[in-house]
Design a protein around this motif. Structure first.
Motif, PDB file in Angstrom:
ATOM      1  N   PRO A 132       0.823  -1.226   0.000  1.00 61.36           N
ATOM      2  CA  PRO A 132       0.000   0.000   0.000  1.00 61.36           C
ATOM      3  C   PRO A 132       0.850   1.265   0.000  1.00 61.36           C
ATOM      4  N   PHE A 133       1.709   1.383  -1.014  1.00 60.10           N
ATOM      5  CA  PHE A 133       2.600   2.533  -1.121  1.00 60.10           C
ATOM      6  C   PHE A 133       2.030   3.554  -2.096  1.00 60.10           C
ATOM      7  N   ILE A 134       2.655   4.712  -2.157  1.00 62.41           N
ATOM      8  CA  ILE A 134       2.358   5.700  -3.189  1.00 62.41           C
ATOM      9  C   ILE A 134       3.469   5.599  -4.234  1.00 62.41           C
ATOM     10  N   PHE A 135       3.132   5.149  -5.427  1.00 65.25           N
ATOM     11  CA  PHE A 135       4.113   4.989  -6.506  1.00 65.25           C
ATOM     12  C   PHE A 135       4.003   6.184  -7.461  1.00 65.25           C
ATOM     13  N   ILE A 136       5.142   6.770  -7.781  1.00 65.17           N
ATOM     14  CA  ILE A 136       5.149   7.886  -8.727  1.00 65.17           C
ATOM     15  C   ILE A 136       6.231   7.646  -9.788  1.00 65.17           C
ATOM     16  N   LYS A 137       6.036   8.233 -10.948  1.00 69.96           N
ATOM     17  CA  LYS A 137       7.003   8.108 -12.046  1.00 69.96           C
ATOM     18  C   LYS A 137       7.941   9.308 -12.133  1.00 69.96           C
ATOM     19  N   ASP A 138       7.519  10.420 -11.549  1.00 70.65           N
ATOM     20  CA  ASP A 138       8.314  11.647 -11.630  1.00 70.65           C
ATOM     21  C   ASP A 138       8.055  12.456 -10.360  1.00 70.65           C
ATOM     22  N   TRP A 139       9.096  13.084  -9.830  1.00 69.49           N
ATOM     23  CA  TRP A 139       8.937  13.854  -8.602  1.00 69.49           C
ATOM     24  C   TRP A 139       8.109  15.119  -8.811  1.00 69.49           C
ATOM     25  N   LYS A 140       7.784  15.433 -10.054  1.00 68.51           N
ATOM     26  CA  LYS A 140       6.883  16.548 -10.312  1.00 68.51           C
ATOM     27  C   LYS A 140       5.478  16.254  -9.763  1.00 68.51           C
ATOM     28  N   GLU A 141       5.193  14.974  -9.510  1.00 66.39           N
ATOM     29  CA  GLU A 141       3.897  14.588  -8.950  1.00 66.39           C
ATOM     30  C   GLU A 141       3.830  14.862  -7.444  1.00 66.39           C
ATOM     31  N   LEU A 142       4.968  15.125  -6.810  1.00 64.68           N
ATOM     32  CA  LEU A 142       5.016  15.245  -5.359  1.00 64.68           C
ATOM     33  C   LEU A 142       4.200  16.418  -4.806  1.00 64.68           C
ATOM     34  N   PRO A 143       4.258  17.626  -5.388  1.00 68.38           N
ATOM     35  CA  PRO A 143       3.487  18.734  -4.808  1.00 68.38           C
ATOM     36  C   PRO A 143       2.003  18.418  -4.647  1.00 68.38           C
ATOM     37  N   ALA A 144       1.409  17.753  -5.615  1.00 67.50           N
ATOM     38  CA  ALA A 144      -0.018  17.403  -5.513  1.00 67.50           C
ATOM     39  C   ALA A 144      -0.255  16.422  -4.362  1.00 67.50           C
ATOM     40  N   ILE A 145       0.685  15.502  -4.177  1.00 64.90           N
ATOM     41  CA  ILE A 145       0.570  14.530  -3.086  1.00 64.90           C
ATOM     42  C   ILE A 145       0.664  15.233  -1.732  1.00 64.90           C
ATOM     43  N   LEU A 146       1.594  16.175  -1.617  1.00 66.18           N
ATOM     44  CA  LEU A 146       1.763  16.895  -0.353  1.00 66.18           C
ATOM     45  C   LEU A 146       0.563  17.794  -0.054  1.00 66.18           C
ATOM     46  N   GLU A 147      -0.025  18.388  -1.083  1.00 65.08           N
ATOM     47  CA  GLU A 147      -1.214  19.217  -0.877  1.00 65.08           C
ATOM     48  C   GLU A 147      -2.389  18.371  -0.372  1.00 65.08           C
ATOM     49  N   LYS A 148      -2.498  17.173  -0.920  1.00 60.87           N
ATOM     50  CA  LYS A 148      -3.553  16.260  -0.476  1.00 60.87           C
ATOM     51  C   LYS A 148      -3.345  15.860   0.978  1.00 60.87           C
ATOM     52  N   GLU A 149      -2.078  15.686   1.371  1.00 65.04           N
ATOM     53  CA  GLU A 149      -1.765  15.308   2.752  1.00 65.04           C
ATOM     54  C   GLU A 149      -2.238  16.362   3.744  1.00 65.04           C
ATOM     55  N   LYS A 150      -2.148  17.621   3.351  1.00 67.73           N
ATOM     56  CA  LYS A 150      -2.531  18.708   4.257  1.00 67.73           C
ATOM     57  C   LYS A 150      -4.004  18.630   4.652  1.00 67.73           C
ATOM     58  N   ASN A 151      -4.822  18.052   3.781  1.00 65.57           N
ATOM     59  CA  ASN A 151      -6.264  18.017   4.014  1.00 65.57           C
ATOM     60  C   ASN A 151      -6.731  16.773   4.762  1.00 65.57           C
ATOM     61  N   LEU A 152      -5.821  15.833   5.020  1.00 69.93           N
ATOM     62  CA  LEU A 152      -6.202  14.616   5.738  1.00 69.93           C
ATOM     63  C   LEU A 152      -6.304  14.899   7.228  1.00 69.93           C
ATOM     64  N   ILE A 153      -7.340  14.373   7.865  1.00 71.18           N
ATOM     65  CA  ILE A 153      -7.462  14.511   9.314  1.00 71.18           C
ATOM     66  C   ILE A 153      -6.702  13.359   9.977  1.00 71.18           C
ATOM     67  N   LEU A 154      -6.457  13.495  11.278  1.00 73.37           N
ATOM     68  CA  LEU A 154      -5.661  12.505  11.992  1.00 73.37           C
ATOM     69  C   LEU A 154      -6.275  11.113  11.908  1.00 73.37           C
ATOM     70  N   TYR A 155      -7.594  11.026  12.019  1.00 71.78           N
ATOM     71  CA  TYR A 155      -8.257   9.716  11.969  1.00 71.78           C
ATOM     72  C   TYR A 155      -7.937   8.987  10.667  1.00 71.78           C
ATOM     73  N   GLU A 156      -7.948   9.710   9.552  1.00 73.76           N
ATOM     74  CA  GLU A 156      -7.640   9.091   8.255  1.00 73.76           C
ATOM     75  C   GLU A 156      -6.191   8.608   8.203  1.00 73.76           C
ATOM     76  N   LYS A 157      -5.295   9.382   8.788  1.00 77.20           N
ATOM     77  CA  LYS A 157      -3.889   8.989   8.818  1.00 77.20           C
ATOM     78  C   LYS A 157      -3.683   7.755   9.691  1.00 77.20           C
ATOM     79  N   ILE A 158      -4.410   7.701  10.798  1.00 77.82           N
ATOM     80  CA  ILE A 158      -4.297   6.539  11.688  1.00 77.82           C
ATOM     81  C   ILE A 158      -4.755   5.274  10.984  1.00 77.82           C
ATOM     82  N   GLN A 159      -5.873   5.355  10.274  1.00 77.65           N
ATOM     83  CA  GLN A 159      -6.361   4.181   9.550  1.00 77.65           C
ATOM     84  C   GLN A 159      -5.357   3.743   8.484  1.00 77.65           C
TER      85      GLN A 159
END
Length: 444
Positions: free
Chosen positions: A383-410
């Motif tokens: 259950p990893f996050i696979f990317i082909k280019d690090w240009k995809e990283l900013p979108a992933i980090l922006e999505k992380e900001k919106n996750l609540i703690l409960y979602e991260k725990i699960q």
């Protein structure tokens, strides 16, 4: 007047007796019924609260007075683990093992096999001991493990018929050392002091392992089974199987016990990357992104220009703290796509963000897999996050900001459960392959 005093004294004595009887009743009978009800009320209240309670970082257990809303889940999970281990133990003790295999650990990857996958122990516990050994039984097979400088060709007694030899073939100097061991094992097979031989090999990062082909059974050598790291094109699931790289035991990365803080604590950083920056590599592109103001304070980043062969106590602790306090661990490719960092992140419940590109060399798709790189991890549903280019990283980090703690725990729970199951499945598969090959040939 005297009558009034007598009545008053009698009343006080009666009141004292009633109070004494009531107190005795509470002590001997009331306390047995009240706590469960009180506990259940507390749990019902706790379940309605947000899972944001914080404990002290790095502490594996909470104080007895500290509230834990997930206590029931933890106890149930622990109870299931204990029950499963008892079932394995009872099954092992009821039946006499059909197969005895000794593992000769002559590479650090052997510690990942024994301590992480087999969950075995070694005595003595001092890592500098000349001779260390352990024993464990799975299914129909009894395993013993020996390692240390005293385990050298011709310098210890051979009292087994079946051996798994763990070797390092990554560099030329290691290949020379491994070849000496294989020549020694070949002589033991030829003189019938050994019946069966398998090898777990830390292979070359470019998948250039031609030196060992002369020792394979199909080419007239003694090695019946080869468990090989990285995405080698040799993998056929007949006599050559893929083996995980695991954690960097040679750099003293430990077996991590899952704690409350690993699963439930709020983590300070979105991501981390502690590593070497190679010239003209994708890691430079990664650093260009992480240096941006919006990420520089949200990600734990520490880089170096040259790779050190050994960790210091301070550097290892810093690295472990980064894994513990980050939701994501960034895993750029090095010489090979697969790296220790992937498995180390799993140990701490930090989701690996993996650069999913094939590196230079002979690694690639095999006759049984077309999903290289990382075909073993992908085939087991990592259950990893696979990317082909690090240009995809900013979108992933922006999505992380919106996750609540409960979602991260699960998500952490899912990763930790997968990693535990991954190691269990590897142990079962490894044992099954050895039993199928060695027992079948014994009967034949």
């Amino acid at each position: 007047m005297r009558l009034t005093r007598k009545r008053l004294c009698a009343f006080l004595i009666a009141l004292y007796c009633l109070f004494s009887f009531y107190a005795a009743y509470q002590v001997f009978f009331g306390s047995r019924r009240r706590p469960p009800a009180a506990a259940s009320r507390g749990l019902r209240k706790g379940a309605a609260l947000a899972p944001g309670r914080r404990g002290r970082a790095g502490q594996s257990t909470l104080g007895s007075e500290e509230w834990n809303p997930w206590e029931i889940d933890e106890r149930n999970e622990q109870r299931l683990r204990v029950k499963a281990r008892l079932q394995i133990l009872n099954k092992s003790t009821r039946t006499k093992p059909d197969l005895h295999i000794q593992i000769w650990g002559k590479a650090a990857i052997g510690f990942y096999l024994w301590e992480h996958i087999f969950e075995g122990f070694l005595q003595p516990t001092e890592v500098t001991s000349q001779w260390r050994e352990g024993k464990s039984t799975f299914g129909r097979t009894h395993f013993s493990f020996i390692t240390g400088p005293a385990v050298a060709p011709g310098y210890f007694s051979i009292d087994v018929n079946n051996v798994v030899l763990v070797l390092n073939g990554r560099e030329k100097t290691k290949v020379f050392y491994a070849t000496q061991w294989l020549l020694y094992a070949q002589n033991l097979v030829q003189t019938q002091k050994l019946q069966h031989l398998a090898v777990v090999l830390l292979g070359n990062e470019y998948c250039e392992n031609d030196w060992i082909t002369q020792f394979l059974k199909r080419n007239g050598g003694p090695v019946e089974l080869l468990f090989l790291t990285y995405d080698s094109p040799w993998i056929n699931n007949v006599d050559v199987f893929q083996w995980p790289l695991g954690v960097a035991t040679y750099r003293n990365f430990p077996l991590v016990e899952t704690s409350w803080s690993i699963v439930y604590e709020e983590r300070r950083y979105i991501c981390n990357f502690l590593g070497t920056i190679y010239e003209n590599s994708s890691r430079q592109a990664l650093m260009d992104i992480l240096k941006q103001d919006e990420y520089s304070k949200r990600c734990w980043v520490s880089t170096r220009e040259q790779w050190p062969s050994q960790e210091t106590f301070e550097s290892l602790k810093k690295y472990q703290d980064a894994l513990l306090h980050s939701d994501l661990t960034l895993c750029p490719v090095g010489v090979n796509t697969e790296c220790y960092r992937i498995y180390e992140a799993c140990s701490y419940g930090s989701i690996p963000v993996v650069e999913d590109v094939m590196t230079a060399g002979s690694c690639g798709n095999t006759s049984v897999h077309a999903s290289a790189p990382l075909q073993l991890l992908k085939s087991m549903g990592a259950p990893f996050i696979f990317i082909k280019d690090w240009k995809e990283l900013p979108a992933i980090l922006e999505k992380e900001k919106n996750l609540i703690l409960y979602e991260k725990i699960q998500r952490r729970k899912m990763l930790l459960h997968w990693y535990r199951n991954f190691k269990t499945q590897l142990r079962m598969k490894f044992t099954s392959i050895l039993e199928s090959s060695f027992l079948r040939k014994n009967k034949g």
